[in-house]
Scaffold this active site. Sequence first.
Site, PDB file in Angstrom:
ATOM      1  N   ARG A  51       0.847  -1.206   0.000  1.00 35.32           N
ATOM      2  CA  ARG A  51       0.000   0.000   0.000  1.00 35.32           C
ATOM      3  C   ARG A  51       0.874   1.244   0.000  1.00 35.32           C
ATOM      4  O   ARG A  51       0.470   2.300  -0.494  1.00 35.32           O
ATOM      5  CB  ARG A  51      -0.971   0.001   1.189  1.00 35.32           C
ATOM      6  CG  ARG A  51      -1.812   1.278   1.289  1.00 35.32           C
ATOM      7  CD  ARG A  51      -3.089   1.132   2.126  1.00 35.32           C
ATOM      8  NE  ARG A  51      -2.894   0.344   3.315  1.00 35.32           N
ATOM      9  CZ  ARG A  51      -2.294   0.772   4.433  1.00 35.32           C
ATOM     10  NH1 ARG A  51      -1.857   2.012   4.526  1.00 35.32           N
ATOM     11  NH2 ARG A  51      -2.159  -0.035   5.465  1.00 35.32           N
ATOM     12  N   TYR A 102     -15.090  16.450 -15.981  1.00 33.22           N
ATOM     13  CA  TYR A 102     -15.621  15.091 -15.968  1.00 33.22           C
ATOM     14  C   TYR A 102     -16.748  14.975 -14.932  1.00 33.22           C
ATOM     15  O   TYR A 102     -16.670  15.580 -13.860  1.00 33.22           O
ATOM     16  CB  TYR A 102     -14.458  14.164 -15.635  1.00 33.22           C
ATOM     17  CG  TYR A 102     -14.799  12.712 -15.500  1.00 33.22           C
ATOM     18  CD1 TYR A 102     -15.221  11.974 -16.594  1.00 33.22           C
ATOM     19  CD2 TYR A 102     -14.668  12.060 -14.281  1.00 33.22           C
ATOM     20  CE1 TYR A 102     -15.519  10.631 -16.469  1.00 33.22           C
ATOM     21  CE2 TYR A 102     -14.959  10.718 -14.147  1.00 33.22           C
ATOM     22  CZ  TYR A 102     -15.387  10.004 -15.244  1.00 33.22           C
ATOM     23  OH  TYR A 102     -15.676   8.683 -15.126  1.00 33.22           O
ATOM     24  N   ASP A 175      -6.074  18.251 -14.808  1.00 29.18           N
ATOM     25  CA  ASP A 175      -6.380  16.904 -15.303  1.00 29.18           C
ATOM     26  C   ASP A 175      -6.034  16.886 -16.795  1.00 29.18           C
ATOM     27  O   ASP A 175      -6.669  17.569 -17.591  1.00 29.18           O
ATOM     28  CB  ASP A 175      -7.867  16.611 -15.062  1.00 29.18           C
ATOM     29  CG  ASP A 175      -8.286  15.208 -15.528  1.00 29.18           C
ATOM     30  OD1 ASP A 175      -7.616  14.643 -16.420  1.00 29.18           O
ATOM     31  OD2 ASP A 175      -9.300  14.693 -15.002  1.00 29.18           O
ATOM     32  N   LYS A 200      -7.293   5.571 -19.360  1.00 30.35           N
ATOM     33  CA  LYS A 200      -7.603   6.041 -20.704  1.00 30.35           C
ATOM     34  C   LYS A 200      -6.375   5.905 -21.618  1.00 30.35           C
ATOM     35  O   LYS A 200      -5.900   4.801 -21.811  1.00 30.35           O
ATOM     36  CB  LYS A 200      -8.141   7.468 -20.634  1.00 30.35           C
ATOM     37  CG  LYS A 200      -9.174   7.691 -19.508  1.00 30.35           C
ATOM     38  CD  LYS A 200     -10.504   6.994 -19.729  1.00 30.35           C
ATOM     39  CE  LYS A 200     -11.424   7.022 -18.521  1.00 30.35           C
ATOM     40  NZ  LYS A 200     -11.760   8.332 -17.983  1.00 30.35           N
TER      41      LYS A 200
HETATM   42  C1  PLP Z   1     -12.280   8.879 -16.777  1.00 32.78           C
HETATM   43  C2  PLP Z   1     -11.876  10.212 -16.282  1.00 32.78           C
HETATM   44  C3  PLP Z   1     -11.628  10.435 -14.921  1.00 32.78           C
HETATM   45  C4  PLP Z   1     -11.808   9.349 -13.882  1.00 32.78           C
HETATM   46  O1  PLP Z   1     -10.898   8.324 -14.060  1.00 32.78           O
HETATM   47  P1  PLP Z   1     -11.147   6.813 -13.525  1.00 32.78           P
HETATM   48  O2  PLP Z   1      -9.878   6.126 -13.890  1.00 32.78           O
HETATM   49  O3  PLP Z   1     -12.345   6.291 -14.233  1.00 32.78           O
HETATM   50  O4  PLP Z   1     -11.361   6.928 -12.053  1.00 32.78           O
HETATM   51  C5  PLP Z   1     -11.189  11.681 -14.539  1.00 32.78           C
HETATM   52  N1  PLP Z   1     -11.034  12.689 -15.425  1.00 32.78           N
HETATM   53  C6  PLP Z   1     -11.284  12.521 -16.749  1.00 32.78           C
HETATM   54  C7  PLP Z   1     -11.090  13.657 -17.681  1.00 32.78           C
HETATM   55  C8  PLP Z   1     -11.715  11.282 -17.211  1.00 32.78           C
HETATM   56  O5  PLP Z   1     -11.978  11.123 -18.517  1.00 32.78           O
END
Ligand code: PLP
Length: 381
Positions: A51, A102, A175, A200
């Site tokens: 962890r 998001y 982000d 992603k």
């Molecule tokens: C998918 C996404 C998230 C969240 O990510 P997870 O891996 O699903 O928790 C956050 N920000 C953006 C822009 C996303 O496309």
Amino acid sequence: MTDSRPAKAAGYLARTRPVVPPIYQSATFYLDDLAYKDIQEGGLREHWYSRFANPTVDAAAAEIAALEGAEAGLMTSSGMAAIATTLLTLLPGRVVAARQVYGDTRDLLVRDLPALGFDVTMVDATDLDAWAEAIAGAPTAIVYAETLSNPQLDLTDLAALAQLTHAAGAKLVVDNTFATPYTVNPLRHGADVVVHSATKFLSGHSDVIAGVVLGDADTVTEVQKRMITFGGCLDPHAAFLVWRGIQTFDLRLERSCATASQLAARLAAHPEVVAVRYPGGEIADRIMRPGRRGAMVAFTARGGDSRALAVMRRLTVASEATSLGGVETLVSTPFNSSHFSLGPAERAAARIDDGMIRLSCGIEDAEALIADVEQALADTV
Ligand SMILES: *Cc1c(COP(=O)(O)O)cnc(C)c1O
């Protein structure tokens, strides 16, 4: 028994020199003097409990830190774990955030952080005057934006926003999931922390949920301390999949971005398409790498959400699924998926048009994908 267990382990590990990082699927590691010293000093350098840190997880973090030009990186169990853990590390204080974010990030900002007692102010990501006014309006701890917003693909002027943020003594958290480090490195434009959903484009195969936090070593260490107590660590097997995906990151993105820019150009000239969202213009020229505008395309079909749904359901190359950034083209309509919780006024304020379709370009043949979208538009007139 002559040999101790650690000595046996050292024996079989010493004979191997793997080209690919092994999956250290071990919750714990043999303790020695170095490990005890590390535990007593705060426990963040050695590997002794997964962890806190794990070698396979560290390997994935190092790859992404290199892609983003970051001093340090920390993998988390999901993109949302990366975002929530980062924000809760940099709080207390007030958050000024883009309205275009998001869906789950939005819930965190408008529901969860206020419930914990933190003030959150939302502004239009594209309106620098609104940012300046909101940031100067009250003491601010965090400014939060997406480089390229989900789903409307609004591009944030990171350099200008970093200036406003730092003048107020706040930290800029960005982000970069949609834009990816293939098109832009937010840290080079003044961001203090970059977060990603590694689910992603970074992992790229729609087979793992993961997140990452990137920044200077001191800040990332502070986030790591909260990851340890909040518990959002990444599993070593998932980290291996992220590591493997990154080996083809540039190749995949080169192909997907080229396809996206061709698709955006063709849709812009299509009579059944009211609007196309794809990065361009002065801000894109300034902060994105030459010729790289990302692999996401959003467009608005004539006829509103019902038409958008019909178009999406006629597609055969692109698949109807949430998520993005994989080798397969995925398509969704924000109104019934990622942003269903927004009312009509909120959707308008977030610039999500009636009829908007969001497409994440994969690595299929570009002409086949474009023909697929064109036949779906033609069949639904
Ligand atoms: C998918 C996404 C998230 C969240 O990510 P997870 O891996 O699903 O928790 C956050 N920000 C953006 C822009 C996303 O496309």
